[in-house]
Motif scaffolding. Structure first.
Motif, PDB file in Angstrom:
ATOM      1  N   GLN A  56       1.031  -1.111   0.124  1.00 22.10           N
ATOM      2  CA  GLN A  56       0.077   0.048  -0.098  1.00 22.10           C
ATOM      3  C   GLN A  56       0.793   1.153  -0.079  1.00 22.10           C
ATOM      4  N   ASP A  57       0.772   1.963  -1.042  1.00 17.12           N
ATOM      5  CA  ASP A  57       1.657   3.110  -1.083  1.00 17.12           C
ATOM      6  C   ASP A  57       0.789   4.227  -0.084  1.00 17.12           C
ATOM      7  N   VAL A  58       1.649   5.056   0.521  1.00 13.32           N
ATOM      8  CA  VAL A  58       1.214   6.161   1.318  1.00 13.32           C
ATOM      9  C   VAL A  58       1.474   7.422   1.242  1.00 13.32           C
ATOM     10  N   ASP A  59       0.739   8.428   0.928  1.00 18.24           N
ATOM     11  CA  ASP A  59       1.093   9.782   0.612  1.00 18.24           C
ATOM     12  C   ASP A  59       0.679  10.683   1.962  1.00 18.24           C
ATOM     13  N   ALA A  60       1.340  11.021   2.947  1.00 19.45           N
ATOM     14  CA  ALA A  60       1.330  11.971   4.048  1.00 19.45           C
ATOM     15  C   ALA A  60       0.978  13.178   4.008  1.00 19.45           C
ATOM     16  N   THR A  61       1.353  13.815   2.655  1.00 17.43           N
ATOM     17  CA  THR A  61       0.889  15.123   2.226  1.00 17.43           C
ATOM     18  C   THR A  61      -0.456  15.725   2.133  1.00 17.43           C
ATOM     19  N   GLY A  62      -0.916  16.871   2.715  1.00 16.58           N
ATOM     20  CA  GLY A  62      -2.147  17.441   2.550  1.00 16.58           C
ATOM     21  C   GLY A  62      -2.971  16.987   3.799  1.00 16.58           C
ATOM     22  N   SER A  63      -3.942  18.005   4.075  1.00 13.85           N
ATOM     23  CA  SER A  63      -4.826  17.726   5.180  1.00 13.85           C
ATOM     24  C   SER A  63      -5.571  16.589   5.110  1.00 13.85           C
ATOM     25  N   HIS A  64      -5.899  16.133   3.902  1.00 14.64           N
ATOM     26  CA  HIS A  64      -6.822  15.018   3.756  1.00 14.64           C
ATOM     27  C   HIS A  64      -6.169  13.760   3.999  1.00 14.64           C
ATOM     28  N   ALA A  65      -5.027  13.603   3.921  1.00 11.11           N
ATOM     29  CA  ALA A  65      -4.043  12.834   4.124  1.00 11.11           C
ATOM     30  C   ALA A  65      -4.153  12.120   5.569  1.00 11.11           C
ATOM     31  N   LEU A  66      -4.232  13.051   6.398  1.00 14.00           N
ATOM     32  CA  LEU A  66      -4.168  12.714   7.755  1.00 14.00           C
ATOM     33  C   LEU A  66      -2.792  12.189   8.114  1.00 14.00           C
ATOM     34  N   GLY A  67      -1.769  12.671   7.572  1.00 11.44           N
ATOM     35  CA  GLY A  67      -0.578  12.128   7.888  1.00 11.44           C
ATOM     36  C   GLY A  67      -0.255  10.595   7.290  1.00 11.44           C
ATOM     37  N   ARG A 123     -11.462   6.663   3.072  1.00 11.37           N
ATOM     38  CA  ARG A 123     -11.386   7.646   2.336  1.00 11.37           C
ATOM     39  C   ARG A 123     -11.054   7.635   0.802  1.00 11.37           C
ATOM     40  N   ASP A 124     -11.526   8.004  -0.103  1.00  9.44           N
ATOM     41  CA  ASP A 124     -10.886   8.233  -1.451  1.00  9.44           C
ATOM     42  C   ASP A 124     -10.617   9.706  -1.836  1.00  9.44           C
ATOM     43  N   TRP A 125      -9.201   9.990  -1.695  1.00  4.59           N
ATOM     44  CA  TRP A 125      -8.785  11.418  -1.538  1.00  4.59           C
ATOM     45  C   TRP A 125      -7.869  11.829  -2.486  1.00  4.59           C
ATOM     46  N   THR A 126      -7.625  13.169  -2.422  1.00  3.99           N
ATOM     47  CA  THR A 126      -6.652  13.730  -3.245  1.00  3.99           C
ATOM     48  C   THR A 126      -6.167  15.074  -2.865  1.00  3.99           C
ATOM     49  N   ASP A 127      -5.080  15.491  -3.147  1.00  8.37           N
ATOM     50  CA  ASP A 127      -4.339  16.632  -2.895  1.00  8.37           C
ATOM     51  C   ASP A 127      -4.263  17.620  -3.838  1.00  8.37           C
ATOM     52  N   PHE A 273     -21.749   1.450  -1.528  1.00  6.96           N
ATOM     53  CA  PHE A 273     -21.770   2.065  -0.352  1.00  6.96           C
ATOM     54  C   PHE A 273     -22.182   3.415  -0.149  1.00  6.96           C
ATOM     55  N   ALA A 274     -22.904   3.791   0.929  1.00  8.41           N
ATOM     56  CA  ALA A 274     -23.290   5.023   1.210  1.00  8.41           C
ATOM     57  C   ALA A 274     -22.384   5.914   1.753  1.00  8.41           C
ATOM     58  N   GLY A 275     -22.421   6.886   1.241  1.00  4.26           N
ATOM     59  CA  GLY A 275     -21.349   7.986   1.388  1.00  4.26           C
ATOM     60  C   GLY A 275     -21.912   9.560   1.260  1.00  4.26           C
ATOM     61  N   ASP A 276     -21.821  10.628   2.008  1.00  7.69           N
ATOM     62  CA  ASP A 276     -22.103  11.717   1.726  1.00  7.69           C
ATOM     63  C   ASP A 276     -21.058  12.665   1.299  1.00  7.69           C
ATOM     64  N   THR A 277     -21.141  14.198   1.498  1.00  8.83           N
ATOM     65  CA  THR A 277     -20.210  15.144   1.172  1.00  8.83           C
ATOM     66  C   THR A 277     -19.856  16.061   2.383  1.00  8.83           C
ATOM     67  N   SER A 278     -20.171  15.082   3.692  1.00 10.16           N
ATOM     68  CA  SER A 278     -20.145  16.161   4.712  1.00 10.16           C
ATOM     69  C   SER A 278     -18.795  16.346   5.148  1.00 10.16           C
ATOM     70  N   GLY A 279     -18.230  17.252   6.134  1.00 14.84           N
ATOM     71  CA  GLY A 279     -16.867  17.359   6.713  1.00 14.84           C
ATOM     72  C   GLY A 279     -15.950  18.319   5.546  1.00 14.84           C
ATOM     73  N   ASP A 280     -14.695  18.206   5.280  1.00 16.63           N
ATOM     74  CA  ASP A 280     -13.837  18.747   4.373  1.00 16.63           C
ATOM     75  C   ASP A 280     -13.661  17.700   2.921  1.00 16.63           C
ATOM     76  N   CYS A 281     -14.531  16.803   2.921  1.00 14.38           N
ATOM     77  CA  CYS A 281     -14.310  16.185   1.665  1.00 14.38           C
ATOM     78  C   CYS A 281     -14.830  17.258   0.502  1.00 14.38           C
ATOM     79  N   GLY A 282     -13.868  17.187  -0.397  1.00 16.29           N
ATOM     80  CA  GLY A 282     -13.938  18.262  -1.646  1.00 16.29           C
ATOM     81  C   GLY A 282     -13.361  19.547  -1.390  1.00 16.29           C
ATOM     82  N   THR A 283     -13.088  19.885  -0.096  1.00 21.77           N
ATOM     83  CA  THR A 283     -12.519  21.114   0.005  1.00 21.77           C
ATOM     84  C   THR A 283     -11.010  21.367  -0.457  1.00 21.77           C
ATOM     85  N   GLY A 284     -10.868  22.405  -1.023  1.00 24.08           N
ATOM     86  CA  GLY A 284      -9.544  22.666  -1.930  1.00 24.08           C
ATOM     87  C   GLY A 284      -9.423  21.619  -3.111  1.00 24.08           C
ATOM     88  N   THR A 285     -10.409  20.709  -3.316  1.00 27.22           N
ATOM     89  CA  THR A 285     -10.169  19.957  -4.492  1.00 27.22           C
ATOM     90  C   THR A 285     -11.319  20.307  -5.487  1.00 27.22           C
TER      91      THR A 285
END
Length: 357
Positions: A56-67, A123-127, A273-285
């Motif tokens: 599993q590759d890991v990206d620790a950069t950006g706030s959505h990565a949570l370290g 999370r499926d995330w991006t920076d 899977f059920a998933g909504d857009t709450s929190g910071d999902c999509g913020t800055g992306t």
């Protein structure tokens, strides 16, 4: 009354944990000890034997990565509930350690075992600020086709992986299976595990979007985790832990994912899977999309012939489409819990809008 109720709950939990520990010990013992010729192997032991060593590759950069924690695999109820709409927000919170788990299902014909593995991320995330979307929950995986021969665990002949909305096919060196309607995308490698005596197939997931392919078509680029199949679940010590054991969960367990398929808190539709857009999902992306991850009975490559969900529910058909196989590949299932809902799956596949992971 409160004390008695509390004691009752503690006793029940203790019994469940004792039973789970005993079941895990039994499977571990089956792997450690020789199995008498002709003896039936349990599906749990079969799944554990063929479970992949997983990079599993890991990206620790950006706030959505949570370290880096956003790239850890986990249970769907890592936070203690079966609500799919709070997983984004609860990832990385205190008390929600992302202990390593993966899900599996086994279906059988007279000639083959088909084992599907699901790796879940909250999370499926991006920076990236442009063109790429994020979404709550992420489910990618792999199908292994195991030929039933005179050996205890059979022989792995082919694999199909799920990388977002595309499937990729692989064969091990020396396989009797060759390209079919789809060209084979590479060779499935094997590695020894430090936790048992077997050579395991090797898979890998990219960071952020978590597409899954055979290693090294995805590989660790800097920080990363190496997950090893086991009967225990470990939480990575950090984002660069190269020995993390993961525990398998049967999709068909009582109260498991398949039993929960109509739970509207966990699934927005059949296999989604059920998933909504709450929190910071999509913020800055670019955006955050809702209900955008799939369980195995919702996986689909829209450009290929097999229908949505058939990678898990009709893997013999998928194998016959993706590969040219020797004569004798049976198409009738002797064990397939998905088949009881085959009509509903087929109808949903015809009428539901596509879900892009």
């Amino acid at each position: 009354m409160r004390d008695r109720s509390s004691r009752t709950r503690r006793t029940w939990v203790a019994r469940v944990l004792t039973a789970a520990g005993a079941a895990g010990a039994l499977v571990a013992a089956q792997l450690a000890a020789p199995v008498p010729a002709g003896a039936a192997i349990s599906r749990a032991a079969l799944a554990l034997r063929w479970a992949p060593i997983h990079y599993q590759d890991v990206d620790a950069t950006g706030s959505h990565a949570l370290g880096g924690q956003s790239d850890y695999i986990a249970k769907v109820d890592f936070d203690g509930d079966l609500n799919g709409r709070n997983n984004w927000d609860r990832t990385g919170q205190a008390g929600t350690a992302l202990a390593a788990h993966a899900y599996y299902s086994v279906v059988e014909t007279s000639t083959h075992w088909y084992i599907t593995y699901l790796f879940f991320h909250p999370r499926d995330w991006t920076d990236h600020p442009f063109f790429e979307t994020e979404h709550e929950n992420d489910g990618e995986g792999v199908l292994f086709a195991i030929e039933r021969d005179s050996s205890t665990y059979g022989v792995l002949r082919g694999a199909v992986t799920v990388a977002n909305s595309d499937f990729y096919s692989y064969t091990p060196a020396g396989s009797t299976w060759t390209s079919g309607r789809e060209s084979i995308d590479g060779t499935l490698q094997f590695q020894a595990s430090p936790h048992d005596t077997f050579q395991h197939p090797v898979t890998a997931q990219e960071a952020q979007g978590h597409g899954l392919k055979a290693y090294p078509q995805y590989a660790i680029n800097g920080d990363g985790l190496i997950y090893y199949p086991s009967t225990v679940a470990e939480t990575p010590s950090n984002g660069n832990d190269r020995d993390v054991r993961y525990r398998l969960i049967d999709i068909f367990d009582a109260g498991g994912l398949w039993a929960q398929r109509a739970n509207a808190s966990l699934f927005a539709g059949l296999g989604t899977f059920a998933g909504d857009t709450s929190g910071d999902c999509g913020t800055g992306t670019f955006s955050c999309s809702a209900n955008s991850a799939n369980a195995p009975w919702g996986w689909d490559d829209g450009n290929d012939l097999p229908a949505r969900g058939e990678l898990a529910s009709d893997p013999a058909k998928v194998s016959a489409e993706y590969f040219t196989t020797p004569a004798g590949l049976a198409r009738t299932y002797s064990y397939n819990p998905y088949a009881g809902a085959a009509a509903a799956l087929a109808k949903a596949a015809r009428t539901a809008p596509p879900v892009v992971d």
